[in-house]
Write a protein that holds these residues in place. Structure first.
Motif, PDB file in Angstrom:
ATOM      1  N   GLY A 180       0.780  -1.233   0.000  1.00 37.74           N
ATOM      2  CA  GLY A 180       0.000   0.000   0.000  1.00 37.74           C
ATOM      3  C   GLY A 180       0.805   1.272   0.000  1.00 37.74           C
ATOM      4  O   GLY A 180       0.233   2.365  -0.029  1.00 37.74           O
ATOM      5  N   SER A 182       3.412   4.314  -1.284  1.00 35.78           N
ATOM      6  CA  SER A 182       3.711   5.035  -2.518  1.00 35.78           C
ATOM      7  C   SER A 182       5.221   5.143  -2.655  1.00 35.78           C
ATOM      8  O   SER A 182       5.942   5.346  -1.674  1.00 35.78           O
ATOM      9  N   LYS A 200       6.871  -2.824  -6.963  1.00 37.75           N
ATOM     10  CA  LYS A 200       5.715  -3.605  -7.415  1.00 37.75           C
ATOM     11  C   LYS A 200       5.652  -4.949  -6.704  1.00 37.75           C
ATOM     12  O   LYS A 200       4.590  -5.364  -6.218  1.00 37.75           O
ATOM     13  N   GLY A 203       4.460  -4.679  -3.153  1.00 38.92           N
ATOM     14  CA  GLY A 203       3.066  -4.311  -2.926  1.00 38.92           C
ATOM     15  C   GLY A 203       2.765  -2.832  -2.907  1.00 38.92           C
ATOM     16  O   GLY A 203       1.676  -2.426  -2.485  1.00 38.92           O
ATOM     17  N   THR A 205       1.359   0.531  -4.174  1.00 36.72           N
ATOM     18  CA  THR A 205       0.195   0.731  -5.047  1.00 36.72           C
ATOM     19  C   THR A 205       0.320   1.942  -5.950  1.00 36.72           C
ATOM     20  O   THR A 205      -0.323   2.005  -6.995  1.00 36.72           O
ATOM     21  N   THR A 206       1.121   2.910  -5.557  1.00 38.59           N
ATOM     22  CA  THR A 206       1.406   4.071  -6.397  1.00 38.59           C
ATOM     23  C   THR A 206       2.908   4.104  -6.630  1.00 38.59           C
ATOM     24  O   THR A 206       3.684   4.238  -5.683  1.00 38.59           O
ATOM     25  N   THR A 226       3.124   3.275 -12.233  1.00 37.46           N
ATOM     26  CA  THR A 226       1.713   3.622 -12.444  1.00 37.46           C
ATOM     27  C   THR A 226       1.557   5.044 -12.952  1.00 37.46           C
ATOM     28  O   THR A 226       0.514   5.383 -13.515  1.00 37.46           O
TER      29      THR A 226
END
Length: 362
Positions: A180, A182, A200, A203, A205-206, A226
């Motif tokens: 989760g 960034s 990645k 984990g 997410t940004t 992303t």
């Protein structure tokens, strides 16, 4: 008996590399001779050729390598002839104050082979990062050999020997990127893209890629970015904040090694966030930051040397992830070349045309 093999050397500062005969001695106590199967062409090799590391010419270049152990010296028990290994440039001692604290990835007394490889006239060679693997065979300390799954492709997993491990480790080991989080990565060469893919895998997410080259930014998406930012045309700090809800990234990896990009990293992190410097600066580079900002933001400013890795722990794990399809080491291999093509690979590297050229030996 000592063996004569083909190898690539840098004889003088800035001079084109040469393919020559070198002499590899039989392994002594604690040493191993490795038959090299593949070796990546890293920026560090170019730095050696340009005199950017030291002036201990002639250098035997190459260090991102995998191969087969051919022979070992007295007292070697961790590897044996026939083992498929990745070479590393941090053979930990096990006895220094870092090792005794249970933090061997900070080992202060890493070691290399004691004997020297030479030219045929007896001139001693300085192996790049203590390895020297643009060669059919090389002599290393046995602790520089990490045994991994023999089914893995040498051209891909050999890259763990330097750049890919440095980037992955900067994000995961040093930065502590987790579920989760960034992550912003400034500089999207091989090291930066390894940090992106590491985020990645861990984990995040940004994942925000920052560079001045649109080609590299497009490539960064393939590794897991992303969002992308071209800092030539956009304010990197403001855009990173925009992509993180106005706060800044939990972890920012600076993979360039310049004051201006480090300053971007510093101001682009969230409160209590972490900045990781993995880009290698030249000795003349300096930076000035407001002390109140260092105090007021909290968090951590870290440097990452070799991704704070422990090869015996991290190499087999990453090879397993590669074989499972979860960490794409093959994506870093732009081209496979012969041992006589290193000089041309340096030119492509300088022009930004490749992530990694990899020398593949028969």
């Amino acid at each position: 008996m000592p063996q004569t093999v083909k190898a690539v050397i840098a004889r003088a500062k800035g001079a084109p590399v040469e393919l020559v005969d070198i002499v590899v001695p039989d392994p002594g106590p604690g040493e191993a001779v490795v038959k090299v199967e593949a070796c990546g062409v890293c920026h560090t090799d170019l730095h050696y050729r340009e005199g950017g590391i030291n002036d201990d010419f002639p250098f035997l270049l190459g260090h991102e390598a995998a191969g087969i152990v051919e022979a070992v010296g007295e007292g070697v028990t961790d590897v044996a002839p026939g083992d498929f290994v990745i070479l590393n440039w941090r053979a930990v001692c096990g006895n220094c104050r870092a090792c005794n604290k249970g933090k061997p990835w900070y080992c202060f007394a890493t070691h290399n082979a004691t004997q020297k490889m030479t030219l045929t006239d007896g001139t001693e060679l300085s192996p790049a990062l203590g390895i020297g693997a643009f060669a059919e065979k090389t002599l290393v300390a046995a602790g520089q050999c990490t045994k991994v799954d023999p089914d893995a492709e040498a051209a891909a997993v050999g890259l763990l020997g330097c750049g890919v491990m440095a980037g992955f480790g900067a994000a995961v080991n040093t930065g502590g990127v987790g579920l989760g989080d960034s992550l912003a990565v400034i500089g999207c060469g091989g090291v930066g893209n390894a940090a992106i893919q590491g985020g990645k895998v861990a984990g995040a997410t940004t994942i925000i890629a920052v560079d001045v080259d649109d080609r590299k930014l497009e490539q960064a998406k393939k590794f897991g970015a992303t969002h992308t930012i071209n800092s030539k045309t956009e304010d990197a700090v403001e855009k990173i904040r925009e992509y993180t809800g106005g706060f800044g990234a939990d972890v920012v990896v600076e993979a360039v090694g310049r004051p201006e990009t480090y300053e971007q990293a510093f101001f682009a992190r969230d409160l209590a966030g972490t900045v990781v410097l993995v880009g290698v600066p030249t000795p003349d580079k300096e930076i000035t930051l407001p002390l109140i900002e260092i105090f007021g933001r909290g968090g951590a400013l870290k440097s990452s040397w070799y991704g704070d890795c422990l090869p015996s722990r991290d190499f087999p794990m990453l090879v397993d992830l590669y074989k499972q399809g979860r960490f794409d080491l093959g994506a870093f291999v732009t081209e496979k070349i012969g041992i006589g093509d290193v000089e041309a690979a340096f030119a492509k590297m300088h022009d930004g045309d490749v992530l990694r050229s990899v020398v593949v030996l028969d």
